[in-house]
Design a protein around this motif. Structure first.
Motif, PDB file in Angstrom:
ATOM      1  N   ALA A 189      22.206  55.811  29.275  1.00  0.00           N
ATOM      2  CA  ALA A 189      23.154  55.615  30.372  1.00  0.00           C
ATOM      3  C   ALA A 189      23.795  56.948  30.742  1.00  0.00           C
ATOM      4  O   ALA A 189      24.070  57.778  29.864  1.00  0.00           O
ATOM      5  N   PRO A 190      24.041  57.184  32.025  1.00  0.00           N
ATOM      6  CA  PRO A 190      24.717  58.416  32.429  1.00  0.00           C
ATOM      7  C   PRO A 190      26.067  58.548  31.722  1.00  0.00           C
ATOM      8  O   PRO A 190      26.735  57.530  31.458  1.00  0.00           O
ATOM      9  N   PRO A 191      26.486  59.771  31.403  1.00  0.00           N
ATOM     10  CA  PRO A 191      27.753  59.949  30.687  1.00  0.00           C
ATOM     11  C   PRO A 191      28.942  59.272  31.353  1.00  0.00           C
ATOM     12  O   PRO A 191      29.816  58.732  30.663  1.00  0.00           O
ATOM     13  N   ARG A 192      29.004  59.262  32.690  1.00  0.00           N
ATOM     14  CA  ARG A 192      30.137  58.649  33.371  1.00  0.00           C
ATOM     15  C   ARG A 192      30.145  57.132  33.214  1.00  0.00           C
ATOM     16  O   ARG A 192      31.199  56.494  33.350  1.00  0.00           O
ATOM     17  N   LEU A 193      28.992  56.563  32.964  1.00  0.00           N
ATOM     18  CA  LEU A 193      28.893  55.114  32.834  1.00  0.00           C
ATOM     19  C   LEU A 193      29.231  54.632  31.430  1.00  0.00           C
ATOM     20  O   LEU A 193      29.699  53.498  31.256  1.00  0.00           O
ATOM     21  N   ARG A 194      29.012  55.464  30.433  1.00  0.00           N
ATOM     22  CA  ARG A 194      29.123  55.013  29.044  1.00  0.00           C
ATOM     23  C   ARG A 194      30.485  54.421  28.687  1.00  0.00           C
ATOM     24  O   ARG A 194      30.544  53.344  28.073  1.00  0.00           O
ATOM     25  N   PRO A 195      31.604  55.072  29.034  1.00  0.00           N
ATOM     26  CA  PRO A 195      32.885  54.447  28.669  1.00  0.00           C
ATOM     27  C   PRO A 195      33.126  53.119  29.375  1.00  0.00           C
ATOM     28  O   PRO A 195      33.721  52.203  28.789  1.00  0.00           O
ATOM     29  N   LEU A 196      32.645  52.982  30.605  1.00  0.00           N
ATOM     30  CA  LEU A 196      32.797  51.712  31.314  1.00  0.00           C
ATOM     31  C   LEU A 196      31.902  50.643  30.709  1.00  0.00           C
ATOM     32  O   LEU A 196      32.283  49.468  30.618  1.00  0.00           O
ATOM     33  N   LEU A 197      30.717  51.040  30.270  1.00  0.00           N
ATOM     34  CA  LEU A 197      29.819  50.100  29.605  1.00  0.00           C
ATOM     35  C   LEU A 197      30.417  49.640  28.275  1.00  0.00           C
ATOM     36  O   LEU A 197      30.395  48.442  27.948  1.00  0.00           O
ATOM     37  N   ALA A 226      35.240  43.823  26.399  1.00  0.00           N
ATOM     38  CA  ALA A 226      35.914  42.736  27.113  1.00  0.00           C
ATOM     39  C   ALA A 226      35.149  41.431  26.973  1.00  0.00           C
ATOM     40  O   ALA A 226      35.744  40.364  26.756  1.00  0.00           O
ATOM     41  N   CYS A 227      33.826  41.491  27.087  1.00  0.00           N
ATOM     42  CA  CYS A 227      33.016  40.274  26.965  1.00  0.00           C
ATOM     43  C   CYS A 227      33.038  39.738  25.541  1.00  0.00           C
ATOM     44  O   CYS A 227      33.157  38.520  25.318  1.00  0.00           O
ATOM     45  N   GLU A 228      32.917  40.634  24.566  1.00  0.00           N
ATOM     46  CA  GLU A 228      32.951  40.210  23.164  1.00  0.00           C
ATOM     47  C   GLU A 228      34.292  39.546  22.827  1.00  0.00           C
ATOM     48  O   GLU A 228      34.340  38.511  22.149  1.00  0.00           O
ATOM     49  N   ARG A 229      35.358  40.134  23.321  1.00  0.00           N
ATOM     50  CA  ARG A 229      36.674  39.573  23.016  1.00  0.00           C
ATOM     51  C   ARG A 229      36.863  38.223  23.685  1.00  0.00           C
ATOM     52  O   ARG A 229      37.396  37.284  23.075  1.00  0.00           O
ATOM     53  N   LEU A 230      36.423  38.096  24.949  1.00  0.00           N
ATOM     54  CA  LEU A 230      36.545  36.821  25.640  1.00  0.00           C
ATOM     55  C   LEU A 230      35.713  35.747  24.956  1.00  0.00           C
ATOM     56  O   LEU A 230      36.187  34.622  24.747  1.00  0.00           O
ATOM     57  N   LEU A 231      34.497  36.062  24.574  1.00  0.00           N
ATOM     58  CA  LEU A 231      33.661  35.071  23.899  1.00  0.00           C
ATOM     59  C   LEU A 231      34.249  34.671  22.552  1.00  0.00           C
ATOM     60  O   LEU A 231      34.176  33.501  22.156  1.00  0.00           O
ATOM     61  N   ALA A 246      22.955  39.785  32.229  1.00  0.00           N
ATOM     62  CA  ALA A 246      22.242  40.220  33.434  1.00  0.00           C
ATOM     63  C   ALA A 246      22.940  41.410  34.085  1.00  0.00           C
ATOM     64  O   ALA A 246      22.281  42.363  34.531  1.00  0.00           O
ATOM     65  N   TRP A 247      24.269  41.372  34.136  1.00  0.00           N
ATOM     66  CA  TRP A 247      25.006  42.495  34.715  1.00  0.00           C
ATOM     67  C   TRP A 247      24.847  43.748  33.863  1.00  0.00           C
ATOM     68  O   TRP A 247      24.659  44.851  34.389  1.00  0.00           O
ATOM     69  N   ARG A 248      24.895  43.593  32.552  1.00  0.00           N
ATOM     70  CA  ARG A 248      24.726  44.753  31.674  1.00  0.00           C
ATOM     71  C   ARG A 248      23.354  45.379  31.882  1.00  0.00           C
ATOM     72  O   ARG A 248      23.214  46.604  31.916  1.00  0.00           O
ATOM     73  N   TRP A 252      35.480  47.886  38.999  1.00  0.00           N
ATOM     74  CA  TRP A 252      36.092  46.653  39.491  1.00  0.00           C
ATOM     75  C   TRP A 252      35.661  45.454  38.654  1.00  0.00           C
ATOM     76  O   TRP A 252      36.489  44.602  38.306  1.00  0.00           O
ATOM     77  N   VAL A 253      34.375  45.373  38.335  1.00  0.00           N
ATOM     78  CA  VAL A 253      33.893  44.257  37.532  1.00  0.00           C
ATOM     79  C   VAL A 253      34.570  44.249  36.165  1.00  0.00           C
ATOM     80  O   VAL A 253      34.964  43.188  35.658  1.00  0.00           O
ATOM     81  N   ASN A 254      34.742  45.419  35.560  1.00  0.00           N
ATOM     82  CA  ASN A 254      35.436  45.481  34.270  1.00  0.00           C
ATOM     83  C   ASN A 254      36.833  44.909  34.358  1.00  0.00           C
ATOM     84  O   ASN A 254      37.263  44.131  33.496  1.00  0.00           O
TER      85      ASN A 254
END
Length: 211
Positions: A4-12, A18-23, A146-148, A183-185
């Motif tokens: 993943a591009p460096p700028r994307l990694r922290p958002l990923l 967030a998903c792990e915590r919600l689940l 799917a989004w990931r 925004w999705v995050n």
């Protein structure tokens, strides 16, 4: 697979957290309490999934029953739908149930994934709405996965590309993809927090039925 591009990694990483915590909050047996300790949590039941904390909530409903108060129609496909209305939405806005919020998140993730790295043809009218807790949780997990996967398809150039995500129900066609990822995050984070609060309120209402 390309990293993943460096700028994307922290958002990923933030999205995964967030998903792990919600689940964890939805399924148990423990959830992240925020201080490093595990807190026991019961799995979500169908009753809690559709619980209406106040009169006049928007929720998911059997299509045969029609929309709820102040809703114009039921969004989605199949035998269940989610209360909604065209803009401008009712004011003050109705309180929405856990089912409504989870369905909203799942639809957003699934459709954005499709309009980023899929057919770019998925619609709200065809998106299935779950009437039960187990189905809703499974659908959320599938939408998040799917989004990931769609995020992993984006290179550094894609992050700056306006309209890389062609999701037609937001500003995506006019925004750089990196802004949409952010925004999705925040959608998962803030609706996840709302869902956690609804779980607390449901538990308290059962412990103190006269209050």
């Amino acid at each position: 697979m390309t990293a993943a591009p460096p700028r994307l990694r922290p958002l990923l990483d933030q999205f995964d957290f967030a998903c792990e915590r919600l689940l964890g909050r939805l399924t148990g047996p423990v959830m992240d309490s925020g201080d490093g300790a595990d807190t026991e949590v019961e799995p979500l039941t169908d009753d809690e999934y559709r619980w209406e904390p106040v009169p006049g909530c928007w929720s998911v409903r059997r299509r045969a029953d029609g929309p709820g108060p102040r809703a114009a129609f039921l969004a989605g496909g199949g035998s269940w739908g989610r209360d909604t209305a065209p803009y401008p939405h009712p004011w003050p806005p109705p309180v929405t149930t856990l089912a409504w919020r989870l369905s909203h998140l799942t639809e957003m993730l699934s459709l954005r994934a499709d309009h980023t790295a899929g057919s770019r043809e998925a619609t709200r009218e065809e998106h299935p709405v779950s009437g039960d807790a187990a189905g809703a949780i499974a659908a959320f997990e599938a939408g998040a996965a799917a989004w990931r996967q769609a995020l992993l398809s984006a290179d550094d150039t894609a992050l700056d590309t306006v309209g890389y995500c062609a999701y037609p129900y937001g500003s995506d066609p006019e925004e750089p993809f990196l802004d949409i990822v952010w925004w999705v995050n925040q959608e998962v984070l803030h609706h996840g927090a709302e869902i956690a609060l609804l779980r607390d309120l449901y538990r308290a209402s059962r412990a103190n039925p006269q209050t």
